[in-house]
Design a protein around this motif. Structure first.
Motif, mmCIF file in Angstrom:
data_model
loop_
_atom_site.group_PDB
_atom_site.id
_atom_site.type_symbol
_atom_site.label_atom_id
_atom_site.label_comp_id
_atom_site.label_asym_id
_atom_site.label_seq_id
_atom_site.Cartn_x
_atom_site.Cartn_y
_atom_site.Cartn_z
ATOM 1 N N LYS A 72 0.835 -1.201 0.000
ATOM 2 C CA LYS A 72 0.000 0.000 0.000
ATOM 3 C C LYS A 72 0.874 1.256 0.000
ATOM 4 C CE LYS A 72 -4.058 1.922 0.069
ATOM 5 N NZ LYS A 72 -4.952 1.775 -1.110
ATOM 6 N N ARG A 73 1.990 1.188 0.695
ATOM 7 C CA ARG A 73 2.903 2.332 0.757
ATOM 8 C C ARG A 73 3.650 2.548 -0.559
ATOM 9 N NH1 ARG A 73 6.948 1.417 3.173
ATOM 10 N NH2 ARG A 73 6.818 -0.690 4.030
ATOM 11 N N LEU A 74 3.645 1.555 -1.424
ATOM 12 C CA LEU A 74 4.471 1.590 -2.622
ATOM 13 C C LEU A 74 3.671 1.828 -3.904
ATOM 14 C CD1 LEU A 74 6.782 -1.427 -1.702
ATOM 15 C CD2 LEU A 74 7.294 1.003 -1.466
ATOM 16 N N GLU A 75 2.406 2.145 -3.772
ATOM 17 C CA GLU A 75 1.568 2.411 -4.950
ATOM 18 C C GLU A 75 1.958 3.726 -5.624
ATOM 19 O OE1 GLU A 75 -2.602 0.396 -3.297
ATOM 20 O OE2 GLU A 75 -2.446 2.566 -3.597
ATOM 21 N N LEU A 76 1.808 3.756 -6.945
ATOM 22 C CA LEU A 76 1.915 4.986 -7.718
ATOM 23 C C LEU A 76 0.603 5.189 -8.470
ATOM 24 C CD1 LEU A 76 5.508 4.787 -9.279
ATOM 25 C CD2 LEU A 76 4.765 6.244 -7.386
ATOM 26 N N GLY A 77 0.019 6.373 -8.368
ATOM 27 C CA GLY A 77 -1.271 6.645 -9.006
ATOM 28 C C GLY A 77 -1.145 6.960 -10.489
ATOM 29 N N GLU A 78 -2.283 7.169 -11.122
ATOM 30 C CA GLU A 78 -2.322 7.413 -12.565
ATOM 31 C C GLU A 78 -1.546 8.659 -12.949
ATOM 32 O OE1 GLU A 78 -5.605 8.411 -16.068
ATOM 33 O OE2 GLU A 78 -6.216 7.230 -14.325
ATOM 34 N N GLU A 79 -1.712 9.735 -12.199
ATOM 35 C CA GLU A 79 -0.999 10.963 -12.537
ATOM 36 C C GLU A 79 0.506 10.797 -12.372
ATOM 37 O OE1 GLU A 79 0.121 14.282 -14.031
ATOM 38 O OE2 GLU A 79 -1.960 13.592 -14.151
ATOM 39 N N ALA A 80 0.898 10.019 -11.372
ATOM 40 C CA ALA A 80 2.328 9.753 -11.193
ATOM 41 C C ALA A 80 2.880 8.992 -12.398
ATOM 42 C CB ALA A 80 2.562 8.960 -9.911
ATOM 43 N N HIS A 81 2.096 8.039 -12.898
ATOM 44 C CA HIS A 81 2.522 7.309 -14.098
ATOM 45 C C HIS A 81 2.685 8.258 -15.281
ATOM 46 C CE1 HIS A 81 1.480 3.682 -11.869
ATOM 47 N NE2 HIS A 81 1.947 2.948 -12.865
ATOM 48 N N ALA A 82 1.715 9.132 -15.483
ATOM 49 C CA ALA A 82 1.781 10.073 -16.598
ATOM 50 C C ALA A 82 2.983 10.999 -16.458
ATOM 51 C CB ALA A 82 0.488 10.882 -16.675
ATOM 52 N N GLU A 83 3.263 11.434 -15.236
ATOM 53 C CA GLU A 83 4.406 12.310 -14.997
ATOM 54 C C GLU A 83 5.720 11.567 -15.264
ATOM 55 O OE1 GLU A 83 6.622 15.625 -14.170
ATOM 56 O OE2 GLU A 83 4.444 15.458 -14.510
ATOM 57 N N LEU A 84 5.782 10.295 -14.885
ATOM 58 C CA LEU A 84 6.991 9.509 -15.134
ATOM 59 C C LEU A 84 7.206 9.278 -16.634
ATOM 60 C CD1 LEU A 84 6.891 6.883 -12.255
ATOM 61 C CD2 LEU A 84 8.538 8.743 -12.561
ATOM 62 N N ILE A 85 6.127 9.078 -17.355
ATOM 63 C CA ILE A 85 6.244 8.926 -18.813
ATOM 64 C C ILE A 85 6.820 10.194 -19.425
ATOM 65 C CG2 ILE A 85 4.934 8.707 -20.956
ATOM 66 C CD1 ILE A 85 3.087 6.766 -19.464
ATOM 67 N N ARG A 86 6.320 11.332 -18.989
ATOM 68 C CA ARG A 86 6.847 12.609 -19.494
ATOM 69 C C ARG A 86 8.325 12.756 -19.122
ATOM 70 N NH1 ARG A 86 1.510 14.348 -18.031
ATOM 71 N NH2 ARG A 86 2.189 14.912 -15.919
ATOM 72 N N HIS A 87 8.664 12.353 -17.921
ATOM 73 C CA HIS A 87 10.052 12.465 -17.470
ATOM 74 C C HIS A 87 10.959 11.539 -18.294
ATOM 75 C CE1 HIS A 87 12.702 14.236 -14.531
ATOM 76 N NE2 HIS A 87 13.206 13.056 -14.200
ATOM 77 N N CYS A 88 10.466 10.364 -18.616
ATOM 78 C CA CYS A 88 11.226 9.444 -19.468
ATOM 79 C C CYS A 88 11.453 10.029 -20.855
ATOM 80 C CB CYS A 88 10.502 8.100 -19.578
ATOM 81 S SG CYS A 88 10.623 7.062 -18.109
ATOM 82 N N GLN A 89 10.438 10.679 -21.392
ATOM 83 C CA GLN A 89 10.573 11.285 -22.714
ATOM 84 C C GLN A 89 11.642 12.372 -22.713
ATOM 85 O OE1 GLN A 89 6.489 12.467 -23.250
ATOM 86 N NE2 GLN A 89 5.898 10.542 -24.242
#
Length: 358
Positions: A72-89
């Motif tokens: 539960k402490r290690l979850e990443l939400g949808e917006e976090a995923h989108a932000e990480l995708i942008r950061h990867c780009q």
């Protein structure tokens, strides 16, 4: 694939922090990895409240806390995923993640439209999840830890059915039929890469069994790679030499950080060394043709030998083992032709150590 696809497995080593996850992206990109991979899940859809931790998780994150509470402490939400995708780009590295439930498959495959889906070893018997992933129609990378060949074949049957029968009702018999069909086999060849894996953290070297990569490739006719949980970088590098087309390896910012996977992960410097070693090995594998390399052609005259005069020889004197010897440099008559020279008359005078002509 001429270039090994290196996946830097961040997993849950972000400890639930988006900032730490972004830093992991930067480390993976700097190391030269092709992709950085996270894990996508909701703890309440992944584990029950009473699910126990693995032994390595108890050691690394405590035995009192439940697996549910830890995840539960290690979850990443949808917006976090989108932000990480942008950061990867921004940093020129591909974002990947492993889904552990149907909603996470939907998030990764449809909402975020990732080009590739990674299936973890623990989900290989989860037929509903496999079917949902296959019906996305995207390439799949599937780890095979804890598996027999029969386990892998059953999972491939679900994928083959999902790839080729998008509307049909599922079932074990239909999975088997899809796997046996020419259309199903073609879809698997086009879309699936298998990763050999030993699901232990860290995995004992004696239990890695790298030769199982060969078995997977032979049994299923698919591209094969390696998901590594051993300590250090020797085994993934060896896997590349053995033909792995994908390498997946956990990494962390600091092995001393609290959390379940940090201790079995590479630190940034080690990740860089692993990627560099993989790139060196993939270049060194070459074409397989046994011919002189361009860089060594010039050395043949230095390293090889010729037939030379062992003493001064007068014109007309018969060449023999007494007046001939074999010495460097090369470039003269090859010692392979020694017996053609012995018994023949010298065509001219030769000084000691002079290369003999024919």
């Amino acid at each position: 694939m001429n270039k090994v696809y290196v996946i830097a497995e961040a997993g849950v080593n972000h400890n639930g922090s988006l900032d730490m996850a972004k830093e992991l992206v930067e480390v993976a990109a700097k190391a030269g990895a092709d992709a950085v991979k996270f894990q996508t899940f909701r703890a309440d859809r992944l584990v029950s409240g009473t699910a126990p931790k693995a032994e390595y998780q108890k050691i690394s994150s405590g035995a009192d806390e439940s697996q549910y509470a830890m995840l539960k402490r290690l979850e990443l939400g949808e917006e976090a995923h989108a932000e990480l995708i942008r950061h990867c780009q921004v940093h020129g590295i591909q974002f990947l993640s492993t889904p552990f439930d149907a909603e996470s498959v939907e998030l990764l495959g449809t909402t975020l439209d990732l080009p590739t889906i990674k299936i973890p070893s623990g989900e290989i018997t989860n037929a509903p999840l496999l079917l949902k992933i296959a019906r996305l129609g995207k390439p799949v990378i599937m780890s095979t830890g804890m598996c027999t060949l029969a386990d892998v074949e059953a999972a491939l049957g679900v994928l083959a059915f999902g790839f080729t029968c998008p509307q049909a009702d599922p079932g074990v018999t239909r999975f088997q039929e899809a796997y046996a069909s020419a259309e199903g086999q073609q879809a698997l060849r086009e879309k699936v890469t298998l990763l050999h894996c030993t699901t232990e953290y860290p995995a004992p070297f004696a239990e890695v069994n790298l030769r199982a990569m060969d078995t997977l490739a032979s049994a299923f006719g698919l591209a094969v790679g390696f998901s590594d949980h051993t300590e250090g970088i020797a085994i993934p590098v060896a896997a590349v030499a053995r033909g792995a087309v994908i390498i997946e390896k956990h990494f962390t910012l600091d092995r001393a950080l609290p959390g379940p996977d940090h201790k079995a992960s590479l630190e940034p410097g080690d990740l860089c060394q692993m990627v560099q070693a993989i790139r060196q090995v993939e270049v060194a594998l070459g074409s397989g043709r046994k011919v002189p390399a361009p860089s060594e052609v010039k050395n043949a005259a230095v390293a090889r030998k010729s037939i030379v005069a062992a003493s001064d020889i007068r014109a007309g004197e018969i060449f023999s083992s007494d007046n001939l010897c074999i010495k460097r440099p090369g470039g003269g008559v090859s010692p392979l032709r020694y017996w053609e020279v012995v018994g023949r008359p010298a065509d001219r005078n030769y000084a000691k150590d002079e290369v003999v002509d024919l």
